[in-house]
Write a protein that holds these residues in place. Structure first.
Motif, PDB file in Angstrom:
ATOM      1  N   ALA A  14     -10.475 -11.524  -4.104  1.00 31.33           N
ATOM      2  CA  ALA A  14     -10.018 -12.817  -4.813  1.00 31.33           C
ATOM      3  C   ALA A  14      -9.008 -13.721  -4.001  1.00 31.33           C
ATOM      4  CB  ALA A  14      -9.177 -12.318  -6.029  1.00 31.33           C
ATOM      5  N   SER A  15      -8.646 -13.071  -2.866  1.00 33.27           N
ATOM      6  CA  SER A  15      -7.766 -13.774  -1.815  1.00 33.27           C
ATOM      7  C   SER A  15      -6.339 -13.881  -2.846  1.00 33.27           C
ATOM      8  CB  SER A  15      -8.052 -15.040  -1.400  1.00 33.27           C
ATOM      9  OG  SER A  15      -9.139 -15.146  -0.566  1.00 33.27           O
ATOM     10  N   GLU A  16      -6.134 -12.741  -3.536  1.00 30.77           N
ATOM     11  CA  GLU A  16      -4.791 -12.773  -3.949  1.00 30.77           C
ATOM     12  C   GLU A  16      -3.626 -12.026  -3.377  1.00 30.77           C
ATOM     13  OE1 GLU A  16      -2.649 -14.059  -7.130  1.00 30.77           O
ATOM     14  OE2 GLU A  16      -4.910 -14.460  -7.313  1.00 30.77           O
ATOM     15  N   PRO A  17      -2.459 -12.612  -3.337  1.00 33.12           N
ATOM     16  CA  PRO A  17      -1.318 -12.082  -2.578  1.00 33.12           C
ATOM     17  C   PRO A  17      -0.873 -10.803  -3.338  1.00 33.12           C
ATOM     18  CG  PRO A  17      -0.753 -13.916  -3.473  1.00 33.12           C
ATOM     19  CD  PRO A  17      -2.146 -13.878  -3.530  1.00 33.12           C
ATOM     20  N   PHE A  18      -0.478  -9.580  -2.652  1.00 29.87           N
ATOM     21  CA  PHE A  18       0.026  -8.515  -3.301  1.00 29.87           C
ATOM     22  C   PHE A  18       0.892  -7.591  -2.303  1.00 29.87           C
ATOM     23  CE2 PHE A  18      -4.041  -7.246  -1.950  1.00 29.87           C
ATOM     24  CZ  PHE A  18      -3.805  -5.930  -1.656  1.00 29.87           C
ATOM     25  N   THR A  19       1.782  -6.932  -2.642  1.00 35.17           N
ATOM     26  CA  THR A  19       2.339  -5.803  -2.047  1.00 35.17           C
ATOM     27  C   THR A  19       2.099  -4.375  -2.465  1.00 35.17           C
ATOM     28  OG1 THR A  19       4.009  -7.511  -1.653  1.00 35.17           O
ATOM     29  CG2 THR A  19       4.664  -5.149  -1.031  1.00 35.17           C
ATOM     30  N   LEU A  20       1.827  -3.481  -1.472  1.00 39.20           N
ATOM     31  CA  LEU A  20       1.406  -2.197  -2.001  1.00 39.20           C
ATOM     32  C   LEU A  20       2.851  -1.337  -1.740  1.00 39.20           C
ATOM     33  CD1 LEU A  20      -1.976  -1.305  -0.171  1.00 39.20           C
ATOM     34  CD2 LEU A  20      -1.276  -1.737  -2.750  1.00 39.20           C
ATOM     35  N   HIS A  21       3.277  -0.375  -2.663  1.00 36.83           N
ATOM     36  CA  HIS A  21       4.391   0.432  -2.528  1.00 36.83           C
ATOM     37  C   HIS A  21       3.799   1.594  -2.944  1.00 36.83           C
ATOM     38  CE1 HIS A  21       7.211  -2.675  -3.060  1.00 36.83           C
ATOM     39  NE2 HIS A  21       6.532  -3.284  -4.000  1.00 36.83           N
ATOM     40  N   GLU A  22       3.858   2.758  -2.078  1.00 39.14           N
ATOM     41  CA  GLU A  22       3.608   4.176  -2.089  1.00 39.14           C
ATOM     42  C   GLU A  22       4.991   5.171  -2.448  1.00 39.14           C
ATOM     43  OE1 GLU A  22      -0.016   5.594   0.444  1.00 39.14           O
ATOM     44  OE2 GLU A  22       1.275   4.517   1.895  1.00 39.14           O
ATOM     45  N   TYR A  23       4.594   6.132  -3.134  1.00 41.09           N
ATOM     46  CA  TYR A  23       5.636   6.921  -3.487  1.00 41.09           C
ATOM     47  C   TYR A  23       4.958   8.268  -3.817  1.00 41.09           C
ATOM     48  CZ  TYR A  23       3.579   6.900  -8.296  1.00 41.09           C
ATOM     49  OH  TYR A  23       3.058   6.768  -9.533  1.00 41.09           O
ATOM     50  N   ALA A  24       5.957   9.411  -3.906  1.00 42.04           N
ATOM     51  CA  ALA A  24       5.536  10.789  -3.811  1.00 42.04           C
ATOM     52  C   ALA A  24       5.344  10.929  -5.542  1.00 42.04           C
ATOM     53  CB  ALA A  24       6.786  11.657  -3.328  1.00 42.04           C
ATOM     54  N   TYR A  25       3.896  11.135  -5.738  1.00 43.69           N
ATOM     55  CA  TYR A  25       3.398  11.297  -7.105  1.00 43.69           C
ATOM     56  C   TYR A  25       3.750  12.825  -7.445  1.00 43.69           C
ATOM     57  CZ  TYR A  25      -0.018  11.932 -11.000  1.00 43.69           C
ATOM     58  OH  TYR A  25      -0.399  12.457 -12.029  1.00 43.69           O
ATOM     59  N   ASP A  26       4.381  12.845  -8.799  1.00 38.61           N
ATOM     60  CA  ASP A  26       4.564  14.171  -9.341  1.00 38.61           C
ATOM     61  C   ASP A  26       3.669  14.519 -10.585  1.00 38.61           C
ATOM     62  OD1 ASP A  26       5.612  16.378 -10.561  1.00 38.61           O
ATOM     63  OD2 ASP A  26       7.528  15.558 -11.013  1.00 38.61           O
ATOM     64  N   PRO A  27       2.633  15.244 -10.345  1.00 37.07           N
ATOM     65  CA  PRO A  27       1.782  15.559 -11.238  1.00 37.07           C
ATOM     66  C   PRO A  27       2.343  16.440 -12.463  1.00 37.07           C
ATOM     67  CG  PRO A  27       1.434  17.042  -9.402  1.00 37.07           C
ATOM     68  CD  PRO A  27       2.473  16.221  -9.164  1.00 37.07           C
ATOM     69  N   ASN A  28       3.664  16.661 -12.245  1.00 38.28           N
ATOM     70  CA  ASN A  28       4.348  17.513 -13.452  1.00 38.28           C
ATOM     71  C   ASN A  28       5.121  16.609 -14.010  1.00 38.28           C
ATOM     72  OD1 ASN A  28       2.893  19.995 -12.772  1.00 38.28           O
ATOM     73  ND2 ASN A  28       4.370  20.239 -11.059  1.00 38.28           N
ATOM     74  N   ALA A  29       5.210  15.545 -13.808  1.00 42.00           N
ATOM     75  CA  ALA A  29       6.084  14.611 -14.522  1.00 42.00           C
ATOM     76  C   ALA A  29       5.704  14.362 -15.944  1.00 42.00           C
ATOM     77  CB  ALA A  29       6.031  13.100 -13.836  1.00 42.00           C
TER      78      ALA A  29
END
Length: 156
Positions: A14-29
Protein backbone atom coordinates in the motif's frame (compact mmCIF):
# COMPACT_ATOMS: atom_id res chain seq x y z
CA UNK A 1 15.42 -6.03 11.64
CA UNK A 2 13.03 -8.77 10.52
CA UNK A 3 10.36 -7.94 7.98
CA UNK A 4 8.26 -9.99 5.67
CA UNK A 5 5.18 -10.72 7.78
CA UNK A 6 1.81 -10.46 6.02
CA UNK A 7 1.25 -7.22 7.99
CA UNK A 8 4.46 -5.54 6.81
CA UNK A 9 3.94 -6.81 3.26
CA UNK A 10 0.41 -5.29 3.27
CA UNK A 11 1.82 -1.92 4.34
CA UNK A 12 4.63 -2.03 1.80
CA UNK A 13 2.18 -2.98 -0.98
CA UNK A 14 0.00 0.00 0.00
CA UNK A 15 3.11 2.26 0.04
CA UNK A 16 2.18 3.12 3.61
CA UNK A 17 4.90 4.57 5.84
CA UNK A 18 5.52 2.69 9.09
CA UNK A 19 8.25 2.00 11.61
CA UNK A 20 9.08 -1.42 13.05
CA UNK A 21 9.96 -1.98 16.69
CA UNK A 22 11.33 -5.30 17.97
CA UNK A 23 11.39 -6.36 21.59
CA UNK A 24 12.01 -9.50 23.66
CA UNK A 25 8.63 -11.25 23.74
CA UNK A 26 7.83 -12.92 27.06
CA UNK A 27 5.52 -15.92 26.49
CA UNK A 28 4.84 -16.07 30.25
CA UNK A 29 3.59 -12.49 30.55
CA UNK A 30 0.13 -12.18 32.09
CA UNK A 31 -0.75 -9.33 29.73
CA UNK A 32 1.16 -9.45 26.45
CA UNK A 33 0.34 -5.88 25.41
CA UNK A 34 1.46 -4.45 28.72
CA UNK A 35 4.69 -6.45 28.54
CA UNK A 36 5.33 -5.13 25.01
CA UNK A 37 4.67 -1.53 26.09
CA UNK A 38 7.06 -1.89 29.01
CA UNK A 39 9.75 -3.56 26.89
CA UNK A 40 9.55 -0.77 24.30
CA UNK A 41 9.28 2.05 26.83
CA UNK A 42 5.96 3.14 25.33
CA UNK A 43 2.88 4.38 27.19
CA UNK A 44 0.36 1.49 27.37
CA UNK A 45 -2.30 3.79 25.90
CA UNK A 46 -0.25 4.08 22.71
CA UNK A 47 0.40 0.35 22.26
CA UNK A 48 -2.76 -1.31 20.98
CA UNK A 49 -3.74 -4.94 21.36
CA UNK A 50 -5.54 -6.83 18.62
CA UNK A 51 -8.40 -8.94 19.93
CA UNK A 52 -10.31 -11.37 17.77
CA UNK A 53 -13.97 -11.37 18.72
CA UNK A 54 -17.28 -12.73 17.56
CA UNK A 55 -20.08 -10.26 16.94
CA UNK A 56 -23.28 -12.23 16.80
CA UNK A 57 -21.86 -15.35 15.17
CA UNK A 58 -19.42 -13.56 12.84
CA UNK A 59 -15.71 -12.88 13.35
CA UNK A 60 -14.37 -9.37 13.85
CA UNK A 61 -11.35 -7.60 15.27
CA UNK A 62 -11.33 -5.12 18.17
CA UNK A 63 -8.29 -2.90 18.66
CA UNK A 64 -7.82 -1.15 21.99
CA UNK A 65 -5.01 0.19 24.17
CA UNK A 66 -3.04 -2.48 26.00
CA UNK A 67 -4.09 -1.08 29.38
CA UNK A 68 -7.83 -1.12 28.60
CA UNK A 69 -10.49 -3.81 28.37
CA UNK A 70 -13.05 -4.07 25.58
CA UNK A 71 -16.58 -3.52 26.79
CA UNK A 72 -18.36 -6.29 24.87
CA UNK A 73 -21.75 -4.57 25.22
CA UNK A 74 -20.37 -1.43 23.57
CA UNK A 75 -18.79 -3.55 20.84
CA UNK A 76 -22.08 -5.37 20.20
CA UNK A 77 -23.93 -2.05 20.02
CA UNK A 78 -21.37 -0.66 17.56
CA UNK A 79 -21.76 -3.80 15.43
CA UNK A 80 -25.56 -3.61 15.72
CA UNK A 81 -25.85 -7.13 17.13
CA UNK A 82 -27.21 -8.50 20.40
CA UNK A 83 -23.96 -9.83 21.80
CA UNK A 84 -20.23 -10.01 21.34
CA UNK A 85 -17.71 -12.44 22.80
CA UNK A 86 -14.00 -13.12 22.75
CA UNK A 87 -12.93 -15.64 20.10
CA UNK A 88 -11.20 -18.86 21.15
CA UNK A 89 -7.43 -18.60 20.58
CA UNK A 90 -7.27 -21.58 18.22
CA UNK A 91 -10.05 -20.16 16.08
CA UNK A 92 -8.35 -16.74 16.05
CA UNK A 93 -5.10 -18.32 14.87
CA UNK A 94 -6.82 -20.33 12.15
CA UNK A 95 -8.81 -17.30 10.92
CA UNK A 96 -5.96 -14.76 10.94
CA UNK A 97 -2.96 -16.89 9.99
CA UNK A 98 -1.10 -15.45 12.99
CA UNK A 99 -0.20 -16.94 16.38
CA UNK A 100 -1.71 -15.53 19.58
CA UNK A 101 0.72 -12.90 20.83
CA UNK A 102 1.50 -12.02 17.22
CA UNK A 103 -1.95 -11.27 15.78
CA UNK A 104 -1.91 -8.10 13.71
CA UNK A 105 -4.98 -6.23 12.51
CA UNK A 106 -3.12 -5.90 9.19
CA UNK A 107 -2.59 -8.64 6.61
CA UNK A 108 -4.96 -11.19 8.10
CA UNK A 109 -5.86 -14.21 5.93
CA UNK A 110 -9.51 -13.15 5.84
CA UNK A 111 -10.66 -9.57 6.14
CA UNK A 112 -13.23 -9.17 8.89
CA UNK A 113 -15.08 -6.15 10.31
CA UNK A 114 -12.75 -4.04 12.46
CA UNK A 115 -13.46 -1.76 15.40
CA UNK A 116 -10.82 0.69 16.66
CA UNK A 117 -11.20 2.29 20.07
CA UNK A 118 -11.75 6.03 19.68
CA UNK A 119 -9.14 6.79 22.37
CA UNK A 120 -6.42 5.68 19.94
CA UNK A 121 -7.14 8.72 17.78
CA UNK A 122 -5.66 11.00 20.49
CA UNK A 123 -2.15 9.84 19.53
CA UNK A 124 -0.04 10.94 16.56
CA UNK A 125 1.09 7.32 16.17
CA UNK A 126 0.17 4.00 17.75
CA UNK A 127 1.81 0.60 17.82
CA UNK A 128 0.03 -2.57 16.69
CA UNK A 129 1.34 -6.07 16.40
CA UNK A 130 3.51 -6.59 13.35
CA UNK A 131 2.46 -10.16 12.65
CA UNK A 132 4.79 -12.08 14.90
CA UNK A 133 5.64 -12.17 18.57
CA UNK A 134 8.11 -9.46 19.47
CA UNK A 135 7.36 -7.17 16.51
CA UNK A 136 5.31 -3.98 16.61
CA UNK A 137 4.36 -1.58 13.80
CA UNK A 138 4.17 2.13 14.49
CA UNK A 139 1.59 3.90 12.33
CA UNK A 140 -0.88 6.78 12.42
CA UNK A 141 -4.17 5.64 13.98
CA UNK A 142 -6.12 7.39 11.21
CA UNK A 143 -4.15 5.48 8.54
CA UNK A 144 -4.59 2.23 10.46
CA UNK A 145 -8.37 2.77 10.57
CA UNK A 146 -8.45 3.59 6.85
CA UNK A 147 -6.31 0.58 5.86
CA UNK A 148 -8.44 -1.97 7.68
CA UNK A 149 -11.77 -0.19 7.22
CA UNK A 150 -12.24 0.14 10.96
CA UNK A 151 -15.22 1.70 12.62
CA UNK A 152 -13.82 4.14 15.21
CA UNK A 153 -15.96 3.87 18.32
CA UNK A 154 -15.68 3.94 22.12
CA UNK A 155 -14.84 0.36 23.13
CA UNK A 156 -13.68 0.77 26.72
Amino acid sequence: MAKGTPATVALETASEPFTLHEYAYDPNADRIGMQAAEALGMPPAQLLKTLMVEIGSKPAVAIIASDRTVNLKKLAAAAKVKEAAMMAPTKAERLTGYHVGGISPLGQKKRVPAFLDAAAMAHATVLVNGGRRGLQIEISPARLAALIGAVVVELG
